[in-house]
Design a protein around this motif. Structure first.
Motif, PDB file in Angstrom:
ATOM      1  N   ALA A  34      42.679  70.855 137.108  1.00 23.02           N
ATOM      2  CA  ALA A  34      41.767  70.976 138.241  1.00 23.02           C
ATOM      3  C   ALA A  34      41.088  69.651 138.541  1.00 23.02           C
ATOM      4  CB  ALA A  34      40.721  72.060 137.964  1.00 23.02           C
ATOM      5  N   VAL A  35      40.714  68.908 137.486  1.00 22.17           N
ATOM      6  CA  VAL A  35      40.084  67.607 137.681  1.00 22.17           C
ATOM      7  C   VAL A  35      41.077  66.631 138.307  1.00 22.17           C
ATOM      8  CG1 VAL A  35      38.996  65.649 136.523  1.00 22.17           C
ATOM      9  CG2 VAL A  35      38.453  67.971 135.793  1.00 22.17           C
ATOM     10  N   VAL A  76      43.182  63.608 143.283  1.00 21.29           N
ATOM     11  CA  VAL A  76      44.218  63.400 144.298  1.00 21.29           C
ATOM     12  C   VAL A  76      43.697  63.803 145.676  1.00 21.29           C
ATOM     13  CG1 VAL A  76      46.549  64.035 145.037  1.00 21.29           C
ATOM     14  CG2 VAL A  76      46.065  63.678 142.602  1.00 21.29           C
ATOM     15  N   ARG A  77      42.955  64.904 145.752  1.00 19.07           N
ATOM     16  CA  ARG A  77      42.374  65.326 147.033  1.00 19.07           C
ATOM     17  C   ARG A  77      41.447  64.247 147.591  1.00 19.07           C
ATOM     18  NH1 ARG A  77      42.056  70.443 144.589  1.00 19.07           N
ATOM     19  NH2 ARG A  77      39.870  70.124 144.029  1.00 19.07           N
ATOM     20  N   TYR A  78      40.692  63.612 146.725  1.00 20.93           N
ATOM     21  CA  TYR A  78      39.807  62.538 147.165  1.00 20.93           C
ATOM     22  C   TYR A  78      40.591  61.423 147.836  1.00 20.93           C
ATOM     23  CZ  TYR A  78      34.777  62.169 146.138  1.00 20.93           C
ATOM     24  OH  TYR A  78      33.410  62.237 146.199  1.00 20.93           O
ATOM     25  N   ALA A  79      41.786  61.149 147.314  1.00 22.15           N
ATOM     26  CA  ALA A  79      42.613  60.093 147.909  1.00 22.15           C
ATOM     27  C   ALA A  79      42.989  60.432 149.339  1.00 22.15           C
ATOM     28  CB  ALA A  79      43.871  59.872 147.068  1.00 22.15           C
ATOM     29  N   GLY A  80      42.982  61.702 149.681  1.00 27.99           N
ATOM     30  CA  GLY A  80      43.317  62.119 151.032  1.00 27.99           C
ATOM     31  C   GLY A  80      42.255  61.771 152.052  1.00 27.99           C
ATOM     32  N   SER A  81      41.050  61.440 151.595  1.00 23.02           N
ATOM     33  CA  SER A  81      39.972  61.036 152.515  1.00 23.02           C
ATOM     34  C   SER A  81      39.150  59.923 151.869  1.00 23.02           C
ATOM     35  CB  SER A  81      39.080  62.227 152.867  1.00 23.02           C
ATOM     36  OG  SER A  81      38.568  62.838 151.697  1.00 23.02           O
ATOM     37  N   ASP A  82      39.840  58.958 151.313  1.00 26.82           N
ATOM     38  CA  ASP A  82      39.202  57.883 150.556  1.00 26.82           C
ATOM     39  C   ASP A  82      38.269  57.053 151.442  1.00 26.82           C
ATOM     40  OD1 ASP A  82      39.052  55.125 149.113  1.00 26.82           O
ATOM     41  OD2 ASP A  82      40.011  56.453 147.650  1.00 26.82           O
ATOM     42  N   VAL A 132      52.426  58.935 149.567  1.00 22.16           N
ATOM     43  CA  VAL A 132      51.426  58.145 148.861  1.00 22.16           C
ATOM     44  C   VAL A 132      50.551  59.057 147.994  1.00 22.16           C
ATOM     45  CG1 VAL A 132      49.524  58.131 150.543  1.00 22.16           C
ATOM     46  CG2 VAL A 132      49.913  56.143 149.108  1.00 22.16           C
ATOM     47  N   LEU A 133      50.282  60.280 148.452  1.00 18.45           N
ATOM     48  CA  LEU A 133      49.515  61.218 147.627  1.00 18.45           C
ATOM     49  C   LEU A 133      50.296  61.625 146.389  1.00 18.45           C
ATOM     50  CD1 LEU A 133      47.904  63.519 150.345  1.00 18.45           C
ATOM     51  CD2 LEU A 133      46.873  61.581 149.139  1.00 18.45           C
ATOM     52  N   ASP A 134      51.599  61.782 146.537  1.00 19.29           N
ATOM     53  CA  ASP A 134      52.442  62.099 145.375  1.00 19.29           C
ATOM     54  C   ASP A 134      52.426  60.947 144.377  1.00 19.29           C
ATOM     55  OD1 ASP A 134      53.092  64.533 146.482  1.00 19.29           O
ATOM     56  OD2 ASP A 134      55.053  63.891 147.246  1.00 19.29           O
ATOM     57  N   ALA A 135      52.443  59.725 144.890  1.00 19.53           N
ATOM     58  CA  ALA A 135      52.391  58.556 144.009  1.00 19.53           C
ATOM     59  C   ALA A 135      51.055  58.481 143.278  1.00 19.53           C
ATOM     60  CB  ALA A 135      52.641  57.288 144.809  1.00 19.53           C
ATOM     61  N   VAL A 136      49.970  58.802 143.993  1.00 26.48           N
ATOM     62  CA  VAL A 136      48.651  58.861 143.363  1.00 26.48           C
ATOM     63  C   VAL A 136      48.648  59.921 142.267  1.00 26.48           C
ATOM     64  CG1 VAL A 136      46.231  59.515 143.722  1.00 26.48           C
ATOM     65  CG2 VAL A 136      47.366  57.973 145.336  1.00 26.48           C
ATOM     66  N   HIS A 174      37.204  60.512 136.867  1.00 26.99           N
ATOM     67  CA  HIS A 174      36.562  61.369 137.855  1.00 26.99           C
ATOM     68  C   HIS A 174      35.195  60.825 138.256  1.00 26.99           C
ATOM     69  CE1 HIS A 174      34.659  64.967 139.577  1.00 26.99           C
ATOM     70  NE2 HIS A 174      35.888  65.391 139.819  1.00 26.99           N
ATOM     71  N   ASN A 175      34.422  60.353 137.286  1.00 27.55           N
ATOM     72  CA  ASN A 175      33.093  59.848 137.622  1.00 27.55           C
ATOM     73  C   ASN A 175      33.147  58.501 138.326  1.00 27.55           C
ATOM     74  OD1 ASN A 175      31.741  62.081 136.625  1.00 27.55           O
ATOM     75  ND2 ASN A 175      30.224  60.837 135.553  1.00 27.55           N
ATOM     76  N   VAL A 176      34.099  57.643 137.949  1.00 23.21           N
ATOM     77  CA  VAL A 176      34.267  56.386 138.693  1.00 23.21           C
ATOM     78  C   VAL A 176      34.587  56.710 140.148  1.00 23.21           C
ATOM     79  CG1 VAL A 176      35.768  54.380 139.030  1.00 23.21           C
ATOM     80  CG2 VAL A 176      34.925  54.940 136.742  1.00 23.21           C
ATOM     81  N   MET A 177      35.470  57.667 140.356  1.00 20.58           N
ATOM     82  CA  MET A 177      35.858  58.059 141.713  1.00 20.58           C
ATOM     83  C   MET A 177      34.652  58.549 142.512  1.00 20.58           C
ATOM     84  SD  MET A 177      38.191  61.311 142.771  1.00 20.58           S
ATOM     85  CE  MET A 177      36.801  62.390 142.374  1.00 20.58           C
ATOM     86  N   THR A 178      33.852  59.435 141.937  1.00 24.22           N
ATOM     87  CA  THR A 178      32.744  60.006 142.697  1.00 24.22           C
ATOM     88  C   THR A 178      31.614  59.001 142.895  1.00 24.22           C
ATOM     89  OG1 THR A 178      31.846  60.977 140.666  1.00 24.22           O
ATOM     90  CG2 THR A 178      33.217  62.385 142.027  1.00 24.22           C
ATOM     91  N   LEU A 179      31.381  58.137 141.938  1.00 18.94           N
ATOM     92  CA  LEU A 179      30.313  57.155 142.066  1.00 18.94           C
ATOM     93  C   LEU A 179      30.664  56.039 143.045  1.00 18.94           C
ATOM     94  CD1 LEU A 179      29.274  56.999 138.325  1.00 18.94           C
ATOM     95  CD2 LEU A 179      27.781  57.699 140.200  1.00 18.94           C
TER      96      LEU A 179
END
Length: 262
Positions: free
Chosen positions: A112-113, A118-124, A174-178, A195-200
């Motif tokens: 799930a994490v 990966v979902r975040y990469a969809g709207s980076d 590109v999402l598959d590659a991520v 996960h925290n690096v991504m959200t911060l």
């Protein structure tokens, strides 16, 4: 959503939990426990490095051993515990809080994490650019474009850019590659850091650029705050915002350590 938020909302059994902000505020109102140990240190036991308090392994809130595979992370955890003076203040222990989250929740919620990253990469955040002023547009291009291009070369795909709030759907390739890169983060401790690096930073791109060693932690932090720093340059720094940023930076540094060394 930070990893702490993820666990607070869904818990180990996947059920919704109370608001983590309210829980944190309540925790700050509760009396802090007194320091009950003389020495905190990292000790190797059973193939892991345990945080030991007077020789006894510390425990997570779920009563799991506070133990990791990385000596560097264990030493940093022990330093955090040793630095507590008089009382044990979780607010001053960002690394411990994040490792607790990793061991108590991310270990059982890994897929799930990963899916959320990966979902975040969809709207980076780095894919959404200012249309004006020209100075900000140029700064975004100068800082963000080279690192995106370097990551695209590693991924073998290209991200779509957009201006303002117009949604730009990212190519599935590109999402598959991520997803493949994220799947390679096997350790729950490193995954919690990712996960925290991504959200911060608001950016899966920056997180992956770190894991690929295309940029260092300072460069990633600066890139994530490009827009904010531009506004500060014009309007000046708000004191409360500055204090929040200092706290976020400590959380970020802890997350980077887990991502890179966990």
């Amino acid at each position: 959503m930070s990893t702490d938020d993820f666990l607070a909302r869904f818990g180990a059994a996947g059920q919704r939990q109370p608001d983590p902000v309210a829980a944190a505020q309540q925790a700050m109102r509760n009396p802090l426990p007194k320091r009950f140990y003389e020495k905190a240190e990292a000790l190797e036991r059973d193939g892991l490095f345990h945080v030991a308090l007077d020789g006894r392994t510390a425990r997570t809130p779920a009563r799991k051993p506070l133990a990791v595979a990385s000596r560097a992370v264990a030493d940093a955890l022990a330093d955090e515990w040793q630095a507590q003076q008089g009382q044990i203040d979780p607010a001053r222990m960002p690394l411990t809080r994040l490792v607790n989250s990793a061991l108590d929740g991310v270990a059982d919620q890994g897929e799930a994490v990963r899916a959320e990253i990966v979902r975040y990469a969809g709207s980076d955040a780095l894919c959404y650019r200012a249309g004006e002023p020209e100075a900000l547009v140029e700064r975004q291009d100068e800082v963000w474009n080279p690192l995106i291009a370097a990551l695209e070369e590693r991924l073998g795909g290209r991200f779509m850019m957009a201006q303002g709030v117009v949604f730009a759907e990212q190519p599935q390739a590109v999402l598959d590659a991520v997803a493949r890169r994220v799947a390679a983060i096997h350790s729950s401790v490193a995954l919690a850091g990712a996960h925290n690096v991504m959200t911060l930073t608001g950016s899966t791109i920056l997180m992956l650029a770190l894991t690929e060693r295309l940029i260092d932690a300072e460069a990633a932090w600066t890139a994530a705050h490009l827009d904010e720093d531009y506004q500060i340059g014009i309007w000046g720094q708000d004191e409360e915002a500055a204090e929040r940023r200092v706290i976020r930076r400590k959380e970020y540094d802890a997350a980077v350590m887990l991502l890179m060394k966990g």
